[in-house]
Design a protein around this motif. Sequence first.
Motif, PDB file in Angstrom:
ATOM      1  N   ALA A   1       5.480  -4.071  -6.073  1.00  0.00           N
ATOM      2  CA  ALA A   1       4.161  -3.501  -5.762  1.00  0.00           C
ATOM      3  C   ALA A   1       3.052  -4.479  -6.126  1.00  0.00           C
ATOM      4  O   ALA A   1       2.098  -4.670  -5.356  1.00  0.00           O
ATOM      5  N   PHE A   2       3.191  -5.128  -7.276  1.00  0.00           N
ATOM      6  CA  PHE A   2       2.199  -6.110  -7.709  1.00  0.00           C
ATOM      7  C   PHE A   2       2.201  -7.325  -6.780  1.00  0.00           C
ATOM      8  O   PHE A   2       1.146  -7.771  -6.311  1.00  0.00           O
ATOM      9  N   ALA A   3       3.385  -7.854  -6.498  1.00  0.00           N
ATOM     10  CA  ALA A   3       3.509  -9.053  -5.656  1.00  0.00           C
ATOM     11  C   ALA A   3       2.989  -8.801  -4.248  1.00  0.00           C
ATOM     12  O   ALA A   3       2.368  -9.683  -3.646  1.00  0.00           O
ATOM     13  N   GLU A   4       3.234  -7.589  -3.711  1.00  0.00           N
ATOM     14  CA  GLU A   4       2.798  -7.277  -2.351  1.00  0.00           C
ATOM     15  C   GLU A   4       1.291  -7.055  -2.259  1.00  0.00           C
ATOM     16  O   GLU A   4       0.763  -6.882  -1.164  1.00  0.00           O
ATOM     17  N   HIS A   5       0.613  -7.080  -3.371  1.00  0.00           N
ATOM     18  CA  HIS A   5      -0.850  -7.033  -3.360  1.00  0.00           C
ATOM     19  C   HIS A   5      -1.446  -8.389  -3.738  1.00  0.00           C
ATOM     20  O   HIS A   5      -2.387  -8.852  -3.102  1.00  0.00           O
ATOM     21  N   LEU A   6      -0.902  -9.022  -4.763  1.00  0.00           N
ATOM     22  CA  LEU A   6      -1.458 -10.298  -5.237  1.00  0.00           C
ATOM     23  C   LEU A   6      -1.295 -11.423  -4.211  1.00  0.00           C
ATOM     24  O   LEU A   6      -2.279 -12.058  -3.823  1.00  0.00           O
ATOM     25  N   PHE A   7      -0.076 -11.676  -3.783  1.00  0.00           N
ATOM     26  CA  PHE A   7       0.173 -12.832  -2.915  1.00  0.00           C
ATOM     27  C   PHE A   7      -0.503 -12.717  -1.547  1.00  0.00           C
ATOM     28  O   PHE A   7      -1.040 -13.713  -1.053  1.00  0.00           O
ATOM     29  N   PRO A   8      -0.529 -11.552  -0.914  1.00  0.00           N
ATOM     30  CA  PRO A   8      -1.290 -11.449   0.337  1.00  0.00           C
ATOM     31  C   PRO A   8      -2.787 -11.725   0.148  1.00  0.00           C
ATOM     32  O   PRO A   8      -3.404 -12.371   0.996  1.00  0.00           O
ATOM     33  N   LEU A   9      -3.360 -11.258  -0.964  1.00  0.00           N
ATOM     34  CA  LEU A   9      -4.773 -11.555  -1.227  1.00  0.00           C
ATOM     35  C   LEU A   9      -5.007 -13.054  -1.368  1.00  0.00           C
ATOM     36  O   LEU A   9      -5.959 -13.604  -0.806  1.00  0.00           O
ATOM     37  N   LEU A  10      -4.139 -13.709  -2.130  1.00  0.00           N
ATOM     38  CA  LEU A  10      -4.270 -15.155  -2.316  1.00  0.00           C
ATOM     39  C   LEU A  10      -4.114 -15.895  -0.988  1.00  0.00           C
ATOM     40  O   LEU A  10      -4.878 -16.818  -0.683  1.00  0.00           O
TER      41      LEU A  10
ATOM     42  N   GLN B   1       0.818  -1.215   0.000  1.00  0.00           N
ATOM     43  CA  GLN B   1       0.000   0.000   0.000  1.00  0.00           C
ATOM     44  C   GLN B   1       0.852   1.266   0.000  1.00  0.00           C
ATOM     45  O   GLN B   1       0.420   2.307  -0.482  1.00  0.00           O
ATOM     46  N   THR B   2       2.069   1.177   0.537  1.00  0.00           N
ATOM     47  CA  THR B   2       2.954   2.345   0.529  1.00  0.00           C
ATOM     48  C   THR B   2       3.510   2.620  -0.863  1.00  0.00           C
ATOM     49  O   THR B   2       4.068   3.692  -1.099  1.00  0.00           O
ATOM     50  N   LYS B   3       3.362   1.667  -1.754  1.00  0.00           N
ATOM     51  CA  LYS B   3       3.936   1.789  -3.092  1.00  0.00           C
ATOM     52  C   LYS B   3       2.931   2.263  -4.134  1.00  0.00           C
ATOM     53  O   LYS B   3       3.296   2.483  -5.288  1.00  0.00           O
ATOM     54  N   ILE B   4       1.657   2.381  -3.744  1.00  0.00           N
ATOM     55  CA  ILE B   4       0.634   2.808  -4.698  1.00  0.00           C
ATOM     56  C   ILE B   4      -0.193   3.950  -4.129  1.00  0.00           C
ATOM     57  O   ILE B   4      -0.168   4.220  -2.932  1.00  0.00           O
ATOM     58  N   GLU B   5      -0.931   4.592  -5.017  1.00  0.00           N
ATOM     59  CA  GLU B   5      -1.888   5.634  -4.650  1.00  0.00           C
ATOM     60  C   GLU B   5      -3.198   5.322  -5.366  1.00  0.00           C
ATOM     61  O   GLU B   5      -3.208   4.604  -6.358  1.00  0.00           O
ATOM     62  N   GLY B   6      -4.287   5.864  -4.866  1.00  0.00           N
ATOM     63  CA  GLY B   6      -5.570   5.707  -5.530  1.00  0.00           C
ATOM     64  C   GLY B   6      -6.398   4.542  -5.025  1.00  0.00           C
ATOM     65  O   GLY B   6      -7.592   4.474  -5.279  1.00  0.00           O
ATOM     66  N   LEU B   7      -5.790   3.611  -4.344  1.00  0.00           N
ATOM     67  CA  LEU B   7      -6.501   2.471  -3.760  1.00  0.00           C
ATOM     68  C   LEU B   7      -5.896   2.226  -2.392  1.00  0.00           C
ATOM     69  O   LEU B   7      -4.707   1.930  -2.279  1.00  0.00           O
ATOM     70  N   SER B   8      -6.711   2.375  -1.363  1.00  0.00           N
ATOM     71  CA  SER B   8      -6.227   2.156  -0.010  1.00  0.00           C
ATOM     72  C   SER B   8      -7.269   1.348   0.749  1.00  0.00           C
ATOM     73  O   SER B   8      -8.408   1.787   0.911  1.00  0.00           O
TER      74      SER B   8
ATOM     75  N   TRP C   1      -8.768   3.681  -8.930  1.00  0.00           N
ATOM     76  CA  TRP C   1      -7.835   2.971  -9.793  1.00  0.00           C
ATOM     77  C   TRP C   1      -6.423   3.131  -9.241  1.00  0.00           C
ATOM     78  O   TRP C   1      -5.930   4.253  -9.110  1.00  0.00           O
ATOM     79  N   PRO C   2      -5.763   2.007  -8.906  1.00  0.00           N
ATOM     80  CA  PRO C   2      -4.417   2.128  -8.317  1.00  0.00           C
ATOM     81  C   PRO C   2      -3.389   2.580  -9.353  1.00  0.00           C
ATOM     82  O   PRO C   2      -3.468   2.229 -10.523  1.00  0.00           O
ATOM     83  N   ARG C   3      -2.441   3.369  -8.885  1.00  0.00           N
ATOM     84  CA  ARG C   3      -1.308   3.785  -9.712  1.00  0.00           C
ATOM     85  C   ARG C   3      -0.075   3.797  -8.797  1.00  0.00           C
ATOM     86  O   ARG C   3      -0.189   3.925  -7.587  1.00  0.00           O
ATOM     87  N   TYR C   4       1.072   3.660  -9.401  1.00  0.00           N
ATOM     88  CA  TYR C   4       2.303   3.659  -8.616  1.00  0.00           C
ATOM     89  C   TYR C   4       2.520   5.027  -7.986  1.00  0.00           C
ATOM     90  O   TYR C   4       2.257   6.050  -8.602  1.00  0.00           O
ATOM     91  N   SER C   5       3.000   5.030  -6.758  1.00  0.00           N
ATOM     92  CA  SER C   5       3.267   6.298  -6.080  1.00  0.00           C
ATOM     93  C   SER C   5       4.444   7.004  -6.742  1.00  0.00           C
ATOM     94  O   SER C   5       5.286   6.368  -7.383  1.00  0.00           O
ATOM     95  N   ASP C   6       4.480   8.307  -6.578  1.00  0.00           N
ATOM     96  CA  ASP C   6       5.555   9.111  -7.177  1.00  0.00           C
ATOM     97  C   ASP C   6       6.925   8.714  -6.625  1.00  0.00           C
ATOM     98  O   ASP C   6       7.933   8.850  -7.305  1.00  0.00           O
ATOM     99  N   SER C   7       6.973   8.226  -5.400  1.00  0.00           N
ATOM    100  CA  SER C   7       8.251   7.900  -4.753  1.00  0.00           C
ATOM    101  C   SER C   7       8.698   6.461  -4.983  1.00  0.00           C
ATOM    102  O   SER C   7       9.791   6.085  -4.552  1.00  0.00           O
ATOM    103  N   LEU C   8       7.887   5.664  -5.683  1.00  0.00           N
ATOM    104  CA  LEU C   8       8.194   4.235  -5.821  1.00  0.00           C
ATOM    105  C   LEU C   8       9.534   3.984  -6.506  1.00  0.00           C
ATOM    106  O   LEU C   8      10.375   3.253  -5.985  1.00  0.00           O
TER     107      LEU C   8
END
Length: 163
Positions: free
Chosen positions: A90-99, A41-48, A60-67
């Motif tokens: 960023a993708f892995a830290e969202h997909l795998f925890p959900l699974l 979540q620290t790596k994206i903006e727009g979805l929290s 809609w999630p997008r990569y954070s400016d600082s990523l």
Amino acid sequence: MLVTLVRWIQSSITLFTCIPNTLIALLARFSIAAIFWKSGQTKIEGLSIDLIAGEFELGWPRYSDSLLALFRYEYQLPLIPPEIAAPMAAFAEHLFPLLILMGFATRFSALALLGMTAVIQVFVYPDAYATHGVWAAVLLFLIAHGPGRVSVDHLLKRWFVAR
């Protein structure tokens, strides 16, 4: 007195062995998923989404400016350019925890996060071995024992075995 103490210890140990693996797996799944999800979540903006804090920003999630800067200047992974590593993480830290939270493809998702943990330990934060050791223990438990009965994996296993 010593005999009473020994009996109490034996009774306690017997009671501890009654803790269901499903309960341990559920707690392990929720805990490890929360760690990686919050990092993602620290790596994206727009979805929290934070279920515990009750914070929801649906968009809609997008990569954070600082990523990219984070991967370029702080993490500095060898072998993988920051432009590839940043979106992959960023993708892995969202997909795998959900699974893992759903208990779907749990063992493989835990294996992916274990690999990520190893990379973090070796290349990013080598002094955080105590934290990463706990993560590794939880992930190894899930790899070895699976997600427990409260999971999609368990339902699929029952469905395929019944056929």
